[in-house]
Scaffold this active site. Structure first.
Site, mmCIF file in Angstrom:
data_model
loop_
_atom_site.group_PDB
_atom_site.id
_atom_site.type_symbol
_atom_site.label_atom_id
_atom_site.label_comp_id
_atom_site.label_asym_id
_atom_site.label_seq_id
_atom_site.Cartn_x
_atom_site.Cartn_y
_atom_site.Cartn_z
ATOM 1 N N ALA A 67 -5.120 4.664 -0.813
ATOM 2 C CA ALA A 67 -4.346 3.430 -0.702
ATOM 3 C C ALA A 67 -3.509 3.249 -1.966
ATOM 4 O O ALA A 67 -3.863 3.757 -3.023
ATOM 5 C CB ALA A 67 -5.300 2.250 -0.543
ATOM 6 N N GLU A 109 -10.097 9.252 4.026
ATOM 7 C CA GLU A 109 -10.463 8.479 5.226
ATOM 8 C C GLU A 109 -9.484 8.768 6.370
ATOM 9 O O GLU A 109 -9.876 8.870 7.533
ATOM 10 C CB GLU A 109 -10.478 6.978 4.892
ATOM 11 C CG GLU A 109 -11.630 6.633 3.952
ATOM 12 C CD GLU A 109 -11.590 5.200 3.475
ATOM 13 O OE1 GLU A 109 -10.633 4.837 2.767
ATOM 14 O OE2 GLU A 109 -12.504 4.431 3.821
ATOM 15 N N GLU A 129 -13.298 5.142 -4.573
ATOM 16 C CA GLU A 129 -13.064 3.692 -4.586
ATOM 17 C C GLU A 129 -13.997 2.952 -5.529
ATOM 18 O O GLU A 129 -13.622 1.958 -6.146
ATOM 19 C CB GLU A 129 -13.204 3.119 -3.167
ATOM 20 C CG GLU A 129 -12.033 3.409 -2.247
ATOM 21 C CD GLU A 129 -12.144 4.750 -1.521
ATOM 22 O OE1 GLU A 129 -12.925 5.620 -1.956
ATOM 23 O OE2 GLU A 129 -11.439 4.930 -0.512
HETATM 24 C C1 3H9 Z 1 -8.383 3.230 -1.533
HETATM 25 O O1 3H9 Z 1 -7.974 4.252 -1.067
HETATM 26 C C2 3H9 Z 1 -8.971 2.091 -0.734
HETATM 27 C C3 3H9 Z 1 -9.250 2.473 0.690
HETATM 28 O O2 3H9 Z 1 -10.535 3.047 0.827
HETATM 29 C C4 3H9 Z 1 -9.300 1.265 1.597
HETATM 30 C C5 3H9 Z 1 -8.171 0.348 1.577
HETATM 31 C C6 3H9 Z 1 -8.241 -0.678 2.686
HETATM 32 N N1 3H9 Z 1 -1.939 4.247 -5.872
HETATM 33 O O3 3H9 Z 1 -3.415 10.231 -12.244
HETATM 34 P P1 3H9 Z 1 -2.029 10.678 -12.411
HETATM 35 C C7 3H9 Z 1 -0.104 6.920 -9.833
HETATM 36 S S1 3H9 Z 1 -8.290 2.930 -3.192
HETATM 37 C C8 3H9 Z 1 -0.904 3.989 -6.674
HETATM 38 O O4 3H9 Z 1 -1.421 10.627 -13.757
HETATM 39 P P2 3H9 Z 1 -2.848 13.360 -11.753
HETATM 40 C C9 3H9 Z 1 -0.627 6.829 -11.235
HETATM 41 O O5 3H9 Z 1 -0.745 5.487 -11.640
HETATM 42 C C10 3H9 Z 1 -7.505 4.358 -3.856
HETATM 43 N N2 3H9 Z 1 -0.541 4.788 -7.696
HETATM 44 O O6 3H9 Z 1 -1.816 12.139 -11.811
HETATM 45 C C11 3H9 Z 1 0.434 7.561 -12.007
HETATM 46 O O7 3H9 Z 1 1.518 6.687 -12.181
HETATM 47 P P3 3H9 Z 1 2.381 6.693 -13.544
HETATM 48 C C12 3H9 Z 1 -8.458 5.486 -3.964
HETATM 49 C C13 3H9 Z 1 -1.268 5.866 -7.910
HETATM 50 O O8 3H9 Z 1 -2.093 14.466 -11.153
HETATM 51 C C14 3H9 Z 1 0.871 8.652 -11.022
HETATM 52 O O9 3H9 Z 1 0.466 8.213 -9.738
HETATM 53 N N3 3H9 Z 1 -7.799 6.617 -4.623
HETATM 54 C C15 3H9 Z 1 -2.374 6.202 -7.116
HETATM 55 O O10 3H9 Z 1 -3.485 13.546 -13.087
HETATM 56 C C16 3H9 Z 1 0.261 9.993 -11.308
HETATM 57 O O11 3H9 Z 1 -1.147 9.826 -11.398
HETATM 58 C C17 3H9 Z 1 -7.999 6.894 -5.910
HETATM 59 O O12 3H9 Z 1 -8.766 6.252 -6.595
HETATM 60 C C18 3H9 Z 1 -2.693 5.332 -6.054
HETATM 61 N N4 3H9 Z 1 -3.718 5.582 -5.240
HETATM 62 O O13 3H9 Z 1 -3.991 12.908 -10.754
HETATM 63 C C19 3H9 Z 1 -7.231 8.045 -6.451
HETATM 64 N N5 3H9 Z 1 -2.909 7.345 -7.578
HETATM 65 O O14 3H9 Z 1 3.015 8.045 -13.570
HETATM 66 C C20 3H9 Z 1 -6.474 7.615 -7.683
HETATM 67 C C21 3H9 Z 1 -2.154 7.716 -8.614
HETATM 68 O O15 3H9 Z 1 3.313 5.560 -13.353
HETATM 69 N N6 3H9 Z 1 -5.633 8.681 -8.235
HETATM 70 N N7 3H9 Z 1 -1.168 6.841 -8.826
HETATM 71 O O16 3H9 Z 1 1.392 6.497 -14.643
HETATM 72 C C22 3H9 Z 1 -6.155 9.713 -8.907
HETATM 73 O O17 3H9 Z 1 -7.345 9.878 -9.087
HETATM 74 C C23 3H9 Z 1 -5.170 10.659 -9.532
HETATM 75 O O18 3H9 Z 1 -3.950 9.988 -9.655
HETATM 76 C C24 3H9 Z 1 -4.925 11.960 -8.736
HETATM 77 C C25 3H9 Z 1 -3.743 12.718 -9.398
HETATM 78 C C26 3H9 Z 1 -6.175 12.841 -8.829
HETATM 79 C C27 3H9 Z 1 -4.560 11.694 -7.311
#
Ligand code: 3H9
Length: 725
Positions: A67, A109, A129
């Site tokens: 999300a 999901e 999450e």
């Molecule tokens: C969810 O899914 C809830 C659902 O179950 C239910 C809902 C109803 N959204 O980490 P990076 C941005 S909750 C928005 O440096 P990497 C991040 O801020 C979500 N932005 O890259 C950054 O921005 P900036 C559950 C996001 O390659 C840029 O992308 N998911 C999101 O080292 C690059 O990120 C998670 O918890 C997002 N979801 O790592 C996963 N994700 O450049 C969260 C990233 O402006 N994300 N951004 O600073 C991660 O763990 C890592 O970003 C990922 C990539 C491994 C994907």
């Protein structure tokens, strides 16, 4: 056939396959527009009579990061995830998820709603999450246990850990892993299963496999989670949601999932943890007071590094560098220490490699007693004993031995980096790299720049930190930098509370209930009371100023507690001597027990100094210790030592055990209310006028006078404030 404006692109491939590509760089987060795109494109694929099967993938080799976290603080619009995923699962044509890069949170999901999942071997999957103060609320808590069983689902959902594609295959999360292009494989596969019954492929229809020891399992996990969560509510809700999957029909379980999510979603904890997520990323965009910043400062390549001094810190740093893939020259002048270090480093590398299922990198390290061995390295990290004269000597040797341009870093935790730099012919090449023990495990790295450090030196240290898997924060040079500087008032208040009537147990309990893994006294026992004693001796604080006739409880005009010094005089250095603020079964033992000796000692001490003990509650412990620490944080911002509150919060969460669900000290101050923090500091300052640390900082006053703006607007106020100082 392609819909250009949408954030989910639709193409027909191989004649009969509808390929839906999520397009929301960098991680294809499921924003409102992406969700709308998926809903529209799935409908299109399902209604197209030529299409026999559907593949969902993400743009640029990245399936989906879940999300869109940025949307959480806003009025959310667009189609919700749950019915979107349910519609995919209910489709009468096979839908295959082609997973490359990451499938995390809502991304996984979405994949679990598909009928098949094919992952590239380098993909990573997980439901993280819980780390954002939430639970997987798009069916994750209900589908995953049905697919992989309750124990594995509980583990993944309560820890938020990512798994590799191979692990996901073993668990049964994916159906196939490939080294080829996962989208091509998925397209071919989807055609091979087109027309087959999908009845057995809809996870929501599965019966959740129930373990025989069902009650004991949940009880055990709940107990474990409550213990490690230290007051965080999300892990507990995760267990409750999985329990619902195991005990209720799917639709009822989904209702429970939504209910639990609603509670979490509106909690301050989720806000705090999401703030941490973005703060962790924001600190990478560093800037120095000179105006130099991350975008315009190019790091130098580092292929070969050296570590000087192989005590505990030097060993950990050597391991961390070798694990990053660098060639390391490890220098220790004392032969015995060198032999011991060699053995210890090899052991750490072997254990680390075993844990990750890889080959240890022992041959990347060469050991030497001779500093000449580092002539060809690109970067040196000095980790000798914390003594200015010794470090100065080492830095002069380094300057003479190293090739021109070698970056010289010091792992000091408190000494003046600028003074060290001034002892070298090229002060622009000198920065601090302050690691935290154990250096190969702890995530935090303070990169300390002096007024003469070049932006390139800072950029290089920051980049190296990132490569080492650290969360690196660039900070200015001052006594204790950010983390240890803020620790001083915190420790001081804890000592004063003992003088006034508290016990180490009471203070620690209050702090541990707040969420710290260890209270201040248990922590001091672990790190060694003699460390602070040595620093206080160096600062000439330890001996009472008899000549001036001052009290033993006043130093340099301010209140001082000699309690720590008195313990050290008794040889009570903490765990290593088996006695400190607590007693231990034997030296080195970790189980702290109350010590009646210590309690009598406190009673005698108070009587000797005419201190009348009073009753102190947890609230006062928290306010005195934490607000004094926070106040120093505001001073650090005022002085420009940290560029913003996020830097301080990241340092405290990753280096000092500040509970993540409370966001870090500066975020916490905002949550409590800056006016309240100010009012309590004023209150305690009136009660203790001889304690300068309780004098509210002028930046805090200014923020309160300005209506206590939200934390993301503090930087503007800080800038204005600094320009007027
Ligand atoms: C969810 O899914 C809830 C659902 O179950 C239910 C809902 C109803 N959204 O980490 P990076 C941005 S909750 C928005 O440096 P990497 C991040 O801020 C979500 N932005 O890259 C950054 O921005 P900036 C559950 C996001 O390659 C840029 O992308 N998911 C999101 O080292 C690059 O990120 C998670 O918890 C997002 N979801 O790592 C996963 N994700 O450049 C969260 C990233 O402006 N994300 N951004 O600073 C991660 O763990 C890592 O970003 C990922 C990539 C491994 C994907």
């Amino acid at each position: 056939m392609c819909d250009k404006g949408s954030m989910a692109q639709y193409t027909r491939v191989s004649g009969f396959v509808g390929l839906i590509t999520l397009q929301n760089p960098p991680v294809n987060a499921l924003s409102a527009a992406v969700r709308q795109g998926i809903v529209d494109m799935v409908e299109r694929a399902l209604s197209d009579p030529i299409v026999k099967s559907v593949v969902i993938c993400g743009q640029n080799g990245n399936f989906c990061g879940g999300a869109d976290i940025k949307e959480f603080g806003t009025n959310m619009s667009g189609p919700p995830l749950v019915p979107m995923i349910d519609a995919i699962e209910a489709a009468n044509k096979p839908v295959v998820a082609a997973i490359e890069g990451s499938a995390l949170g809502g991304g996984l999901e979405l994949a679990l709603g598909c009928h098949y999942r094919i992952a590239h071997s380098k993909a990573r999957l997980g439901l993280p999450e819980v780390t954002l103060g939430l639970l997987p609320a798009a069916g994750g808590t209900q589908r995953l246990p049905r697919l992989v069983g309750v124990p594995a689902a509980l583990n993944l959902i309560t820890t938020g850990r990512h798994v590799t594609a191979a692990q996901a295959l073993q668990l049964g999360i994916v159906d196939q892993v490939t080294d080829h292009n996962a989208v091509d494989v998925a397209v071919t596969f989807s055609l091979s299963v087109a027309g087959q019954s999908l009845d057995a492929r809809r996870i929501s229809t599965y019966l959740c496999p129930l373990p025989s020891d069902f009650d004991a399992l949940f009880e055990g996990v709940m107990q474990k989670v409550r213990q490690s969560a230290r007051g965080a509510i999300a892990p507990v809700a995760c267990v409750q949601a999985v329990r619902a999957a195991a005990t209720l029909p799917y639709t009822k379980g989904m209702e429970r999932e939504q209910e639990l999510m609603a509670t979490l979603f509106t909690s301050g904890q989720a806000r705090a943890q999401q703030y941490c997520f973005f703060a962790q990323r924001a600190v990478g965009r560093w800037r120095m007071p000179s105006g130099a910043r991350w975008e315009t400062s190019k790091p130098r390549p580092v292929h070969k590094a050296a570590v000087i001094g192989l005590g505990t810190m030097g060993r950990g740093i050597t391991v961390a560098l070798a694990q990053t893939g660098l060639s390391v020259v490890a220098v220790e002048t004392q032969e015995k220490q060198l032999m011991e270090a060699k053995q210890a480093v090899s052991g750490m590398l072997e254990r680390g490699a075993k844990r990750h299922g890889v080959v240890p990198t022992l041959d990347r390290i060469s050991y030497s007693q001779n500093i000449q061995a580092i002539a060809e390295v690109d970067l040196v990290i000095e980790a000798v004993f914390e003594d200015m004269a010794l470090k100065t000597e080492v830095f002069q040797q380094l300057s003479a031995v190293c090739k021109p341009g070698t970056l010289l870093c010091t792992n000091t935790s408190a000494l003046d980096v600028d003074k060290l730099a001034s002892e070298t012919p090229n002060p622009e090449l000198v920065v601090g790299m302050h690691f935290f023990a154990p250096a190969h495990v702890m995530k935090l790295l303070e990169v300390v720049y002096g007024p003469r450090s070049s932006p390139q030196a800072v950029a290089t240290a920051m980049q190296l930190g990132k490569k080492m898997g650290k969360v690196s924060v660039a900070v200015g040079n001052c006594r204790g930098f950010v983390g240890n500087r803020m620790l001083m008032p915190y420790l001081q208040q804890a000592f004063f509370l003992l003088e006034e009537g508290a016990t180490p147990e009471l203070v620690d309990q209050a702090l541990e209930e707040f969420g710290f893994p260890m209270g201040v006294f248990r922590m001091s026992d672990l790190s060694g009371l003699d460390i602070g004693w040595r620093v206080r001796k160096r600062d000439e604080l330890v001996e009472p100023d008899m000549a001036s006739g001052k009290s033993a409880r006043i130093r340099q005009g301010s209140r001082y507690s000699p309690l720590g010094d008195l313990l050290c005089e008794q040889g009570r250095f903490g765990q290593k001597t088996g006695r400190g603020w607590y007693q231990y079964d034997k030296p080195g033992s970790r189980v702290a027990r109350s010590d009646p000796w210590l309690h009598s000692f406190l009673v005698e001490y108070r009587a000797r100094h005419g201190l009348v003990p009073r009753s102190i509650d947890h609230q006062e412990v928290l306010e005195r210790c934490l607000y004094a620490l926070i106040n120093e944080g505001f001073r650090i911002l005022e002085d420009g030592i940290a560029a913003g509150p996020e830097d301080i919060d990241v340092i405290y969460v990753f280096g000092y055990g500040w509970p993540r669900h409370r966001g870090g000290p500066m975020f916490y101050a905002g949550m409590v209310g800056l006016a309240k923090v100010l009012e309590r500091l004023e209150h305690y300052q009136q009660a203790h006028p001889d304690v300068p640390y309780l004098q509210p900082c002028s930046l805090l006053r200014r923020l309160v006078a300005g209506g206590s703006p939200p934390i993301h607007r503090w930087r503007e106020v800080i800038k204005k404030h600094q320009s007027q100082l």
